[in-house]
Write a protein that holds these residues in place. Structure first.
Motif, PDB file in Angstrom:
ATOM      1  N   PHE A 239     -10.439  11.181  28.126  1.00  0.00           N
ATOM      2  CA  PHE A 239     -10.488  12.490  27.481  1.00  0.00           C
ATOM      3  C   PHE A 239     -11.705  12.560  26.569  1.00  0.00           C
ATOM      4  N   VAL A 240     -12.496  13.620  26.695  1.00  0.00           N
ATOM      5  CA  VAL A 240     -13.511  13.980  25.709  1.00  0.00           C
ATOM      6  C   VAL A 240     -12.989  15.225  25.015  1.00  0.00           C
ATOM      7  N   VAL A 241     -12.681  15.110  23.731  1.00  0.00           N
ATOM      8  CA  VAL A 241     -11.906  16.130  23.023  1.00  0.00           C
ATOM      9  C   VAL A 241     -12.747  16.766  21.920  1.00  0.00           C
ATOM     10  N   GLY A 242     -12.839  18.091  21.946  1.00  0.00           N
ATOM     11  CA  GLY A 242     -13.479  18.850  20.877  1.00  0.00           C
ATOM     12  C   GLY A 242     -12.574  19.979  20.423  1.00  0.00           C
ATOM     13  N   ASP A 243     -13.088  20.781  19.505  1.00  0.00           N
ATOM     14  CA  ASP A 243     -12.317  21.913  18.993  1.00  0.00           C
ATOM     15  C   ASP A 243     -13.273  22.930  18.402  1.00  0.00           C
ATOM     16  N   GLU A 244     -12.791  23.760  17.483  1.00  0.00           N
ATOM     17  CA  GLU A 244     -13.618  24.841  16.948  1.00  0.00           C
ATOM     18  C   GLU A 244     -14.587  24.396  15.863  1.00  0.00           C
ATOM     19  N   ASN A 245     -14.497  23.144  15.410  1.00  0.00           N
ATOM     20  CA  ASN A 245     -15.389  22.677  14.351  1.00  0.00           C
ATOM     21  C   ASN A 245     -16.818  22.500  14.874  1.00  0.00           C
ATOM     22  N   LYS A 246     -17.777  22.598  13.974  1.00  0.00           N
ATOM     23  CA  LYS A 246     -19.194  22.459  14.310  1.00  0.00           C
ATOM     24  C   LYS A 246     -19.773  21.221  13.626  1.00  0.00           C
ATOM     25  N   PRO A 247     -20.663  20.473  14.327  1.00  0.00           N
ATOM     26  CA  PRO A 247     -21.007  20.672  15.737  1.00  0.00           C
ATOM     27  C   PRO A 247     -19.867  20.287  16.663  1.00  0.00           C
ATOM     28  N   LYS A 248     -19.918  20.798  17.900  1.00  0.00           N
ATOM     29  CA  LYS A 248     -18.879  20.498  18.870  1.00  0.00           C
ATOM     30  C   LYS A 248     -19.037  19.079  19.412  1.00  0.00           C
ATOM     31  N   ALA A 249     -17.971  18.570  19.977  1.00  0.00           N
ATOM     32  CA  ALA A 249     -18.036  17.279  20.672  1.00  0.00           C
ATOM     33  C   ALA A 249     -18.919  17.402  21.904  1.00  0.00           C
ATOM     34  N   GLY A 250     -19.563  16.312  22.275  1.00  0.00           N
ATOM     35  CA  GLY A 250     -20.366  16.324  23.488  1.00  0.00           C
ATOM     36  C   GLY A 250     -21.673  15.585  23.315  1.00  0.00           C
ATOM     37  N   ALA A 251     -22.695  16.048  24.072  1.00  0.00           N
ATOM     38  CA  ALA A 251     -24.004  15.391  24.067  1.00  0.00           C
ATOM     39  C   ALA A 251     -23.850  13.899  24.318  1.00  0.00           C
ATOM     40  N   LEU A 252     -23.033  13.562  25.320  1.00  0.00           N
ATOM     41  CA  LEU A 252     -22.799  12.164  25.657  1.00  0.00           C
ATOM     42  C   LEU A 252     -22.871  11.989  27.168  1.00  0.00           C
ATOM     43  N   THR A 253     -22.942  10.731  27.593  1.00  0.00           N
ATOM     44  CA  THR A 253     -23.087  10.418  29.017  1.00  0.00           C
ATOM     45  C   THR A 253     -21.921   9.560  29.474  1.00  0.00           C
ATOM     46  N   VAL A 254     -21.329   9.956  30.613  1.00  0.00           N
ATOM     47  CA  VAL A 254     -20.243   9.212  31.257  1.00  0.00           C
ATOM     48  C   VAL A 254     -20.731   8.877  32.661  1.00  0.00           C
ATOM     49  N   ARG A 255     -21.080   7.604  32.910  1.00  0.00           N
ATOM     50  CA  ARG A 255     -21.701   7.294  34.188  1.00  0.00           C
ATOM     51  C   ARG A 255     -21.241   5.939  34.721  1.00  0.00           C
ATOM     52  N   GLY A 256     -21.192   5.860  36.044  1.00  0.00           N
ATOM     53  CA  GLY A 256     -20.955   4.591  36.715  1.00  0.00           C
ATOM     54  C   GLY A 256     -19.581   4.003  36.524  1.00  0.00           C
ATOM     55  N   ASN A 257     -18.598   4.809  36.122  1.00  0.00           N
ATOM     56  CA  ASN A 257     -17.254   4.296  35.900  1.00  0.00           C
ATOM     57  C   ASN A 257     -16.400   4.423  37.155  1.00  0.00           C
ATOM     58  N   ARG A 258     -15.420   3.543  37.273  1.00  0.00           N
ATOM     59  CA  ARG A 258     -14.415   3.655  38.324  1.00  0.00           C
ATOM     60  C   ARG A 258     -13.138   4.195  37.683  1.00  0.00           C
ATOM     61  N   VAL A 259     -12.698   5.354  38.160  1.00  0.00           N
ATOM     62  CA  VAL A 259     -11.552   6.056  37.581  1.00  0.00           C
ATOM     63  C   VAL A 259     -10.533   6.218  38.700  1.00  0.00           C
ATOM     64  N   ASP A 260      -9.506   5.380  38.687  1.00  0.00           N
ATOM     65  CA  ASP A 260      -8.674   5.228  39.880  1.00  0.00           C
ATOM     66  C   ASP A 260      -7.186   5.349  39.569  1.00  0.00           C
ATOM     67  N   ARG A 261      -6.517   6.263  40.228  1.00  0.00           N
ATOM     68  CA  ARG A 261      -5.055   6.400  40.245  1.00  0.00           C
ATOM     69  C   ARG A 261      -4.434   6.332  38.844  1.00  0.00           C
ATOM     70  N   ASN A 262      -4.896   7.198  38.011  1.00  0.00           N
ATOM     71  CA  ASN A 262      -4.300   7.314  36.679  1.00  0.00           C
ATOM     72  C   ASN A 262      -3.083   8.249  36.778  1.00  0.00           C
ATOM     73  N   ASN A 263      -2.010   7.707  37.343  1.00  0.00           N
ATOM     74  CA  ASN A 263      -0.879   8.527  37.769  1.00  0.00           C
ATOM     75  C   ASN A 263       0.429   8.202  37.062  1.00  0.00           C
ATOM     76  N   LYS A 264       0.370   7.447  35.974  1.00  0.00           N
ATOM     77  CA  LYS A 264       1.570   7.328  35.145  1.00  0.00           C
ATOM     78  C   LYS A 264       1.962   8.719  34.643  1.00  0.00           C
ATOM     79  N   SER A 265       3.230   8.901  34.383  1.00  0.00           N
ATOM     80  CA  SER A 265       3.709  10.181  33.855  1.00  0.00           C
ATOM     81  C   SER A 265       4.053  10.022  32.382  1.00  0.00           C
ATOM     82  N   CYS A 266       3.390  10.809  31.535  1.00  0.00           N
ATOM     83  CA  CYS A 266       3.609  10.738  30.096  1.00  0.00           C
ATOM     84  C   CYS A 266       4.120  12.087  29.589  1.00  0.00           C
ATOM     85  N   PRO A 267       5.181  12.088  28.793  1.00  0.00           N
ATOM     86  CA  PRO A 267       5.772  13.355  28.340  1.00  0.00           C
ATOM     87  C   PRO A 267       4.895  14.060  27.315  1.00  0.00           C
ATOM     88  N   LYS A 268       5.227  15.304  27.060  1.00  0.00           N
ATOM     89  CA  LYS A 268       4.534  16.122  26.084  1.00  0.00           C
ATOM     90  C   LYS A 268       4.677  15.535  24.682  1.00  0.00           C
TER      91      LYS A 268
END
Length: 362
Positions: A239-268
Motif C-alpha cells: 500500500f502507498v497511502v496518502g490523504d488530503e495533507n500537503k505535500p501528498k504521498a508519492g514521488a517514489l519508485t516501485v520496481r522489480g518486485n515479485r508480488v504473488d498471490r496475496n490472497n489471505k482474507s483480512c476483515p475490516k
C-alpha cells in the motif's frame, strides 16, 4: 558488565563465529566490541557502548527489549538463531502504547529512537530475529541513516519492522512474516496529521514480506525506492497511502518486485475495508512510478482487489500523475490493472496484461 580488552573480545567473537557460522566483522580501530550472552542484559551493553561500538549477541534467546539512542552503534547477532523475544516487563494497554516511554512498555522488541530535536545517526541492526512482541519487533523513530539488514521479524502483534519520522534508511535482506498488520511499515508519523515527509532516499530492497496483513505499507512519504522484494501470501502486497495533507504521498519508485498471490482474507478495521487479493495499491498518491514488477495471482472480491489498483484515499483524495509501465501481470482478479481513483493524468503503458477495469488499460 565485566570489561575485556578489545583484542580479547574480537578474538572471542571470531571464535564464536567459527563455530556458529561466518564470523561477524571486527569493529573499526578504536571502536570496541561488547559481547553479550543469553541471560545477560543487552541494554547494559548498549548503555556502556560509545558511538561507533558494536554490541555483539551470540546464539540463543534473549527475553528482553532494548532501546538504542547512541549514534553509530551496531547491534548484531549471528543469524536467525539469535532471538529477541518478550521478557516479564508489564506492557501498557493497547490504547496507551503510543505514549509509552519505554521500549518494552510499548510492546516493542528493539527501539532505535532519536529526540524531537535531533535524529540518532548511523545505527545498524543486523543478523537476528525479533518475535512475539505485542506491538512491533523493531521500531525506529527520528533516525538518520539507519540500516536494518538480515533481521527476521515474525509473529509480532502489529508490525514486524516499523519506522516513523526518519530519513536515509536502508532496509535490506530482511524477512517479515505473519505479523498482525504490516510486515514493514514506513510512515511520516502516526500520532498527528501531517503532510508527506521526504525520506531523502530511503531504500527498501531484497526483503521477503510474507503472511502479514499487508506486506509493505508506505504512508505519507516521498522520495524512496522499493525494489527487488518478494511480497507474497499477505492480504495485500503493498500500500502507498496518502490523504488530503500537503505535500501528498508519492514521488517514489516501485520496481522489480515479485508480488504473488496475496490472497489471505483480512476483515475490516476502523481505518481500512476488508482486503484480499490486492497486489500494489496506490491511494491518494501522486507521481509514483510502478515499473518492471512481476504481479501474479492476486485475486479477491474486496474493493481494492487486483494486480495494480489506483484507489481514492480514505478521505476521497484522488491518485494523480502516477505511471504504471512495463510490468508483467497475470491471473489477477477482478483485473490486472484497476483504476477507480478518478484521478488526473495517470498513465498505463507497456504492461503485459490481459484484463483491466476500465477496459483499455492493458
Amino acid at each position: 558488565m565485566k570489561k575485556y580488552p578489545l583484542t580479547y573480545l574480537v578474538c572471542t567473537a571470531a571464535l564464536l563465529g567459527a563455530g556458529l557460522g561466518a564470523a561477524p566483522p571486527a569493529a573499526h580501530p578504536g571502536h570496541r566490541v561488547h559481547l553479550v550472552f543469553p541471560g545477560q542484559s543487552i541494554q547494559k551493553a548498549v548503555d556502556a557502548a560509545a558511538p561507533g561500538d558494536t554490541v555483539q549477541l551470540t546464539v540463543g534467546t534473549y527475553r528482553q527489549s532494548v532501546k538504542i539512542t547512541t549514534p553509530g552503534l551496531t547491534l548484531r547477532g549471528v543469524g536467525r538463531d539469535t532471538v529477541i523475544s518478550p521478557g516479564d516487563t508489564k506492557v501498557a494497554p493497547a490504547a496507551d502504547r503510543a505514549a509509552a516511554t519505554g521500549c518494552a512498555e510499548g510492546g516493542n522488541g528493539i527501539c532505535v529512537v532519536g529526540s524531537k530535536d535531533r535524529d540518532v545517526r548511523g545505527v545498524t541492526v543486523a543478523d537476528l530475529t525479533v518475535t512475539g512482541f505485542t506491538s512491533t519487533g523493531l521500531f525506529s523513530m527520528a533516525t538518520d541513516g539507519l540500516t536494518v539488514r538480515k533481521v527476521t521479524a515474525v509473529r509480532n502483534g502489529v508490525w514486524g519492522i516499523a519506522q516513523e519520522r526518519s530519513v536515509r534508511a536502508e532496509f535490506r535482506h530482511n524477512t517479515a512474516r505473519n505479523n498482525g498488520d504490516a510486515g514493514l511499515f514506513l510512515a511520516n508519523t502516526i500520532r498527528s496529521e501531517a503532510g508527506a515527509q521526504d525520506t531523502r532516499g530511503t531504500v527498501v530492497a531484497h526483503n521477503r514480506l510474507q503472511g502479514n496483513r499487508i506486506g509493505l505499507t508506505v504512508r505519507r512519504l516521498r522520495n524512496l525506492t522499493v525494489e527487488d522484494n518478494l511480497l507474497a501470501g499477505n492480504c495485500a502486497g503493498m500500500f502507498v497511502v496518502g490523504d488530503e495533507n500537503k505535500p501528498k504521498a508519492g514521488a517514489l519508485t516501485v520496481r522489480g518486485n515479485r508480488v504473488d498471490r496475496n490472497n489471505k482474507s483480512c476483515p475490516k478495521t476502523a481505518r481500512l475495508n476488508a482486503i484480499q487479493g490486492s497486489g500494489i495499491v496506490l491511494t491518494g498518491a501522486e507521481d509514483t512510478l510502478v515499473t518492471r514488477n512481476l504481479i501474479t495471482g492476486n485475486a479477491g472480491t474486496s474493493p481494492m482487489s487486483g494486480g495494480v489498483v489506483l484507489f481514492k484515499s480514505f478521505v476521497g483524495v484522488t491518485s494523480d500523475r502516477n505511471r504504471v509501465t512495463d510490468n508483467v501481470l497475470k491471473d489477477n482478479s477482478p483485473a490486472d490493472l484497476v483504476d477507480v481513483a478518478t484521478g488526473k493524468d495517470n498513465t498505463f503503458r507497456g504492461n503485459d496484461c490481459r484484463a483491466s477495469r476500465p477496459a483499455g488499460l492493458c
